[in-house]
Design an enzyme around this catalytic site. Structure first.
Site, short mmCIF file in Angstrom:
data_model
loop_
_atom_site.label_atom_id
_atom_site.label_comp_id
_atom_site.label_asym_id
_atom_site.label_seq_id
_atom_site.Cartn_x
_atom_site.Cartn_y
_atom_site.Cartn_z
N LYS A 55 -6.35 4.44 16.72
CA LYS A 55 -7.75 4.40 16.30
C LYS A 55 -8.49 3.25 16.99
O LYS A 55 -9.63 3.40 17.44
CB LYS A 55 -7.83 4.28 14.76
CG LYS A 55 -7.41 5.57 14.07
CD LYS A 55 -7.16 5.44 12.57
CE LYS A 55 -6.58 6.75 12.02
NZ LYS A 55 -6.26 6.72 10.60
N GLN A 99 -5.83 2.56 5.81
CA GLN A 99 -4.79 3.50 6.22
C GLN A 99 -3.87 3.82 5.04
O GLN A 99 -3.42 2.92 4.32
CB GLN A 99 -3.99 2.89 7.40
CG GLN A 99 -2.98 3.82 8.04
CD GLN A 99 -3.61 5.04 8.71
OE1 GLN A 99 -4.72 4.98 9.22
NE2 GLN A 99 -2.90 6.15 8.69
N ASP A 122 -13.63 7.94 6.11
CA ASP A 122 -12.59 8.92 5.79
C ASP A 122 -13.13 10.02 4.87
O ASP A 122 -12.52 11.07 4.74
CB ASP A 122 -11.43 8.23 5.05
CG ASP A 122 -10.26 7.90 5.95
OD1 ASP A 122 -10.00 8.66 6.90
OD2 ASP A 122 -9.59 6.89 5.68
N1 GUN Z 1 -2.94 8.61 6.55
C1 GUN Z 1 -2.72 9.84 7.07
N2 GUN Z 1 -3.87 10.44 7.40
C2 GUN Z 1 -4.85 9.58 7.09
C3 GUN Z 1 -6.27 9.64 7.21
O1 GUN Z 1 -6.87 10.63 7.66
N3 GUN Z 1 -6.94 8.54 6.79
C4 GUN Z 1 -6.31 7.46 6.26
N4 GUN Z 1 -7.05 6.45 5.85
N5 GUN Z 1 -5.00 7.37 6.13
C5 GUN Z 1 -4.27 8.43 6.56
#
Ligand code: GUN
Length: 295
Positions: A55, A99, A122
């Site tokens: 990211k 995350q 998100d």
């Molecule tokens: N862990 C797995 N997929 C995601 C996601 O799309 N966002 C976040 N914040 N954590 C994750």
């Protein structure tokens, strides 16, 4: 013999990232500010470290400022909430992503609920989840958004299609159901307690597999010509010990029957990151009172 068209998620994601960079450039010219994304990683979950690094790299490519916040795995819930409060107040930051998964002693609902909904890139804050289900403007969660964007490369009109979603997580399965309903699909959810998953999938025009079970969907689960989107990213170490990932779909057998299929890697994965950039830019525009960019 493969009959299915392979949907190139890497190429579609690259186009979205270019669009994100354009929007970021326009924002910089018009407002003199760069959009900013803060990623918060608690502890040292190995897969999460890989995702957060990816990211950060994507931000650099789109001229989005990345704020990489690493916190110890034994941090208290209250302390984590107060770190997020600080990011909520930070004017340089347009998006806050915590995350998941979080360590077991931390309630993810409390933490996700502490993110400013305007910075919730998100789309996991309960306010944004409610807006999604009510069909109001919101932040669309990145992985489901990526799935729908890939589906739309195959189906201009999703109306009346029978879509089966395998998996009912808050991150992927449930928001996908909301998005597919909004696109006028008939939606069925298959999950770990479903008795006749294969039979249900065989009646689907679209199968989206997000169960986290490697190779679960086989060719004889698929109606000839159906579209299959594979959300799975399952680690599958090779005999030499090298890391490899496989999806929830058995690519070889399904690609002989399906009309279109996403590969793993190179399907939904890159789209998730591109959609995160788009959400960050959307948040940046909204926070500056600029109309949502066309994407
Ligand atoms: N862990 C797995 N997929 C995601 C996601 O799309 N966002 C976040 N914040 N954590 C994750």
């Amino acid at each position: 013999m493969r009959l299915a068209t392979v949907i190139d998620g890497t190429a579609h994601a690259a186009a979205l990232r270019r669009r994100a960079a354009e929007i970021a450039g326009r924002l910089r010219r018009e407002t003199g500010t760069a959009p900013g994304l803060a990623t918060v990683l608690v502890g040292d979950h190995p897969a999460s470290q890989v995702y957060v690094r990816a990211k950060g790299r994507a931000c650099a490519g789109a001229e989005v400022s990345a704020f990489d916040i690493r916190l110890p795995g034994d941090i208290s819930e209250a302390r984590l909430a107060s770190e997020i409060e600080q990011l909520n107040r930070d004017e340089r930051i347009d998006g806050v992503l915590v995350q998941l998964p979080l360590p077991r002693h931390i309630d993810p609902h409390r933490i996700l609920g502490s993110i400013d909904p305007a910075k919730d890139v998100d789309g996991f804050h309960p306010l944004n989840v409610g807006r999604l289900w009510n069909g109001l403007p919101t932040m669309i969660p990145c992985t489901p958004q990526g799935c729908i964007r890939l589906l739309r490369t195959v189906h201009i009109d999703l109306s009346g299609r029978h879509a089966v979603v395998i998996g009912r997580s808050n991150i992927v399965g449930k928001p996908l159901v909301a998005l597919l309903l909004q696109a006028d699909c008939t939606v069925t959810v298959v999950h770990s307690k479903t008795r006749n998953a294969d039979e249900i999938c065989r009646s689907a025009d679209i199968v989206i597999a997000a169960a986290g079970r490697p190779g679960m969907v086989k060719g004889d689960w698929i109606k000839p010509g159906a579209t299959v989107i594979d959300v799975g990213i399952n680690p599958a170490p090779t005999p030499e010990g090298r890391g490899r990932v496989v999806g929830d779909v058995d690519f070889l057998s399904v690609s002989e029957i399906a009309g279109a299929i996403t590969p793993v890697p190179g399907g939904v994965g890159p789209m998730t990151i591109a959609c995160l950039l788009l959400n960050t830019l959307l948040a940046a525009c909204r926070r500056r009172g600029i109309a949502d960019p066309a994407i």
